[in-house]
Scaffold this motif. Structure first.
Motif, short mmCIF file in Angstrom:
data_model
loop_
_atom_site.label_atom_id
_atom_site.label_comp_id
_atom_site.label_asym_id
_atom_site.label_seq_id
_atom_site.Cartn_x
_atom_site.Cartn_y
_atom_site.Cartn_z
N ALA A 221 34.30 -26.03 -5.30
CA ALA A 221 34.69 -25.85 -3.89
C ALA A 221 36.09 -25.26 -3.79
N LEU A 222 36.97 -25.63 -4.71
CA LEU A 222 38.30 -25.06 -4.73
C LEU A 222 38.24 -23.57 -5.06
N PHE A 223 37.35 -23.18 -5.95
CA PHE A 223 37.18 -21.78 -6.29
C PHE A 223 36.69 -20.98 -5.08
N VAL A 224 35.75 -21.54 -4.34
CA VAL A 224 35.28 -20.88 -3.12
C VAL A 224 36.43 -20.73 -2.14
N ALA A 225 37.24 -21.77 -1.98
CA ALA A 225 38.40 -21.70 -1.08
C ALA A 225 39.38 -20.64 -1.54
N ALA A 226 39.55 -20.50 -2.85
CA ALA A 226 40.45 -19.47 -3.39
C ALA A 226 39.92 -18.07 -3.07
N LEU A 227 38.61 -17.88 -3.21
CA LEU A 227 38.02 -16.59 -2.87
C LEU A 227 38.20 -16.28 -1.39
N HIS B 109 48.30 -6.65 -5.82
CA HIS B 109 47.69 -7.99 -5.88
C HIS B 109 46.62 -8.03 -6.97
N PRO B 110 47.06 -8.02 -8.21
CA PRO B 110 46.08 -8.06 -9.31
C PRO B 110 45.23 -9.32 -9.30
N GLU B 111 45.73 -10.40 -8.67
CA GLU B 111 44.94 -11.63 -8.58
C GLU B 111 43.68 -11.41 -7.74
N PHE B 112 43.75 -10.51 -6.79
CA PHE B 112 42.58 -10.18 -5.96
C PHE B 112 41.47 -9.60 -6.83
N VAL B 113 41.84 -8.64 -7.64
CA VAL B 113 40.87 -8.00 -8.54
C VAL B 113 40.38 -8.99 -9.59
N ALA B 114 41.29 -9.79 -10.14
CA ALA B 114 40.92 -10.72 -11.21
C ALA B 114 39.94 -11.78 -10.72
N LEU B 115 40.16 -12.33 -9.53
CA LEU B 115 39.24 -13.34 -9.02
C LEU B 115 37.87 -12.75 -8.70
N LEU B 116 37.87 -11.53 -8.17
CA LEU B 116 36.58 -10.90 -7.89
C LEU B 116 35.84 -10.59 -9.18
N ASN B 117 36.57 -10.19 -10.23
CA ASN B 117 35.94 -9.97 -11.53
C ASN B 117 35.29 -11.26 -12.03
N SER B 118 36.03 -12.36 -11.90
CA SER B 118 35.50 -13.65 -12.35
C SER B 118 34.27 -14.04 -11.57
N GLU B 119 34.30 -13.84 -10.26
CA GLU B 119 33.14 -14.21 -9.44
C GLU B 119 31.94 -13.33 -9.74
N ASN B 120 32.18 -12.06 -10.05
CA ASN B 120 31.06 -11.18 -10.39
C ASN B 120 30.41 -11.58 -11.71
N LEU B 121 31.20 -12.14 -12.62
CA LEU B 121 30.62 -12.67 -13.86
C LEU B 121 29.63 -13.79 -13.55
N HIS B 122 29.88 -14.49 -12.44
CA HIS B 122 28.98 -15.57 -12.01
C HIS B 122 27.96 -15.07 -10.98
N ARG B 123 27.83 -13.75 -10.89
CA ARG B 123 26.82 -13.11 -10.05
C ARG B 123 26.95 -13.47 -8.57
N ARG C 90 27.60 -16.24 -7.04
CA ARG C 90 26.93 -17.44 -6.53
C ARG C 90 27.87 -18.35 -5.74
N HIS C 91 29.18 -18.21 -5.94
CA HIS C 91 30.11 -19.06 -5.20
C HIS C 91 30.46 -18.48 -3.83
N ILE C 92 30.72 -17.17 -3.80
CA ILE C 92 31.09 -16.55 -2.53
C ILE C 92 29.92 -16.60 -1.55
N ARG C 93 28.70 -16.66 -2.06
CA ARG C 93 27.53 -16.76 -1.17
C ARG C 93 27.52 -18.08 -0.42
N LYS C 94 28.24 -19.06 -0.93
CA LYS C 94 28.31 -20.35 -0.26
C LYS C 94 29.36 -20.36 0.86
N SER C 95 30.14 -19.31 0.93
CA SER C 95 31.19 -19.22 1.95
C SER C 95 30.60 -18.83 3.29
N ARG C 96 31.02 -19.51 4.32
CA ARG C 96 30.60 -19.17 5.68
C ARG C 96 31.46 -18.04 6.26
N ARG C 97 32.51 -17.68 5.55
CA ARG C 97 33.46 -16.70 6.09
C ARG C 97 33.35 -15.33 5.44
#
Length: 236
Positions: A75-81, A120-134, A136-143
């Motif tokens: 849930a913290l990872f989703v909040a970070a995204l 903001h390299p952290e923007f790219v890095a977090l999206l890279n990490s989430e894409n490795l997980h296909r 599945r976390h950002i899909r849980k976001s209502r925003r």
């Protein structure tokens, strides 16, 4: 996209907003500190390597506070995204774009997106990490859709204005244009190290970045313009 507006008094007799108390401010500060730390840790180590203990240490807090405010590491990872998307939207909203000048405004959007990825390299890095997980976390976001609709809405307004002036081809998709700009900027930033080795040149050099951005700006305009300038037609 910023526009000039006239301030209006609030309707009705609503009084001033209640100021948060000391405990509320402290709780908000703790949550924000944990979120900032999570973005740093997840950007550096990914979701799997970004442990709760490491995040708490960076925030100068305790692991139990992460579970208290966010419930779980996932849930913290989703909040970070959500937070990195929110920051992107806020920065984009501060752009001074004039729909009456769609060509210049479109160039400004490309310049902003390229610059944001670099700053903001952290923007790219977090999206890279989430894409490795296909995703599945950002899909849980209502925003998630809320954030993307704002960015696409800006391009849609520029495309409509340009078409109305006879400058842009009608019927263009803002969603497709967004993907074109984002792909060109994101790929360059996320793969700059491997591409530098593959191409035998430093893609982080200012002149290389400027050359690529100019090329993409021209490519975007060649895509949307109803009539290419004479020099473009000659070289096409």
């Amino acid at each position: 996209m910023s526009r000039s507006t006239t301030a209006r008094p609030a309707a009705g007799r609503a009084g001033p907003q209640r100021k948060p108390g000391v405990r509320e401010r402290a709780a908000r500060a703790t949550r924000e500190s944990l979120l900032r730390a999570a973005i740093k840790v997840f950007a550096r180590h990914g979701l799997d390597g970004g442990s709760v203990g490491r995040i708490a240490a960076v925030a100068g807090s305790y692991e139990r506070m992460i579970y208290y405010y966010f419930g779980s590491k996932e849930a913290l990872f989703v909040a970070a995204l959500e937070e990195i998307y929110r920051r992107f939207n806020e920065a984009e909203a501060r752009l001074h774009l004039d729909p009456a000048q769609p060509v210049e405004s479109l160039r400004a959007v490309v310049h902003f997106m390229f610059g944001y990825y670099r700053r903001h390299p952290e923007f790219v890095a977090l999206l890279n990490s989430e894409n490795l997980h296909r995703g599945r976390h950002i899909r849980k976001s209502r925003r998630a859709r809320e954030y993307s609709s704002a960015a696409i809405g800006i391009l849609d307004e520029l495309l409509r204005s340009g078409a109305a002036q006879g400058l842009f081809r009608p019927g263009l998709s803002a969603r497709d244009l967004y993907l074109l700009i984002a792909a060109a900027g994101y790929f360059y930033q996320s793969n700059r190290f491997t591409l530098s080795a593959f191409l035998g040149e430093n893609l982080e050099a200012p002149e290389a970045i400027a050359r690529w951005e100019a090329f993409v700006q021209d490519s975007v305009l060649r895509t949307v313009l109803a009539v290419l300038p004479a020099r473009e037609v000659a070289s096409a």
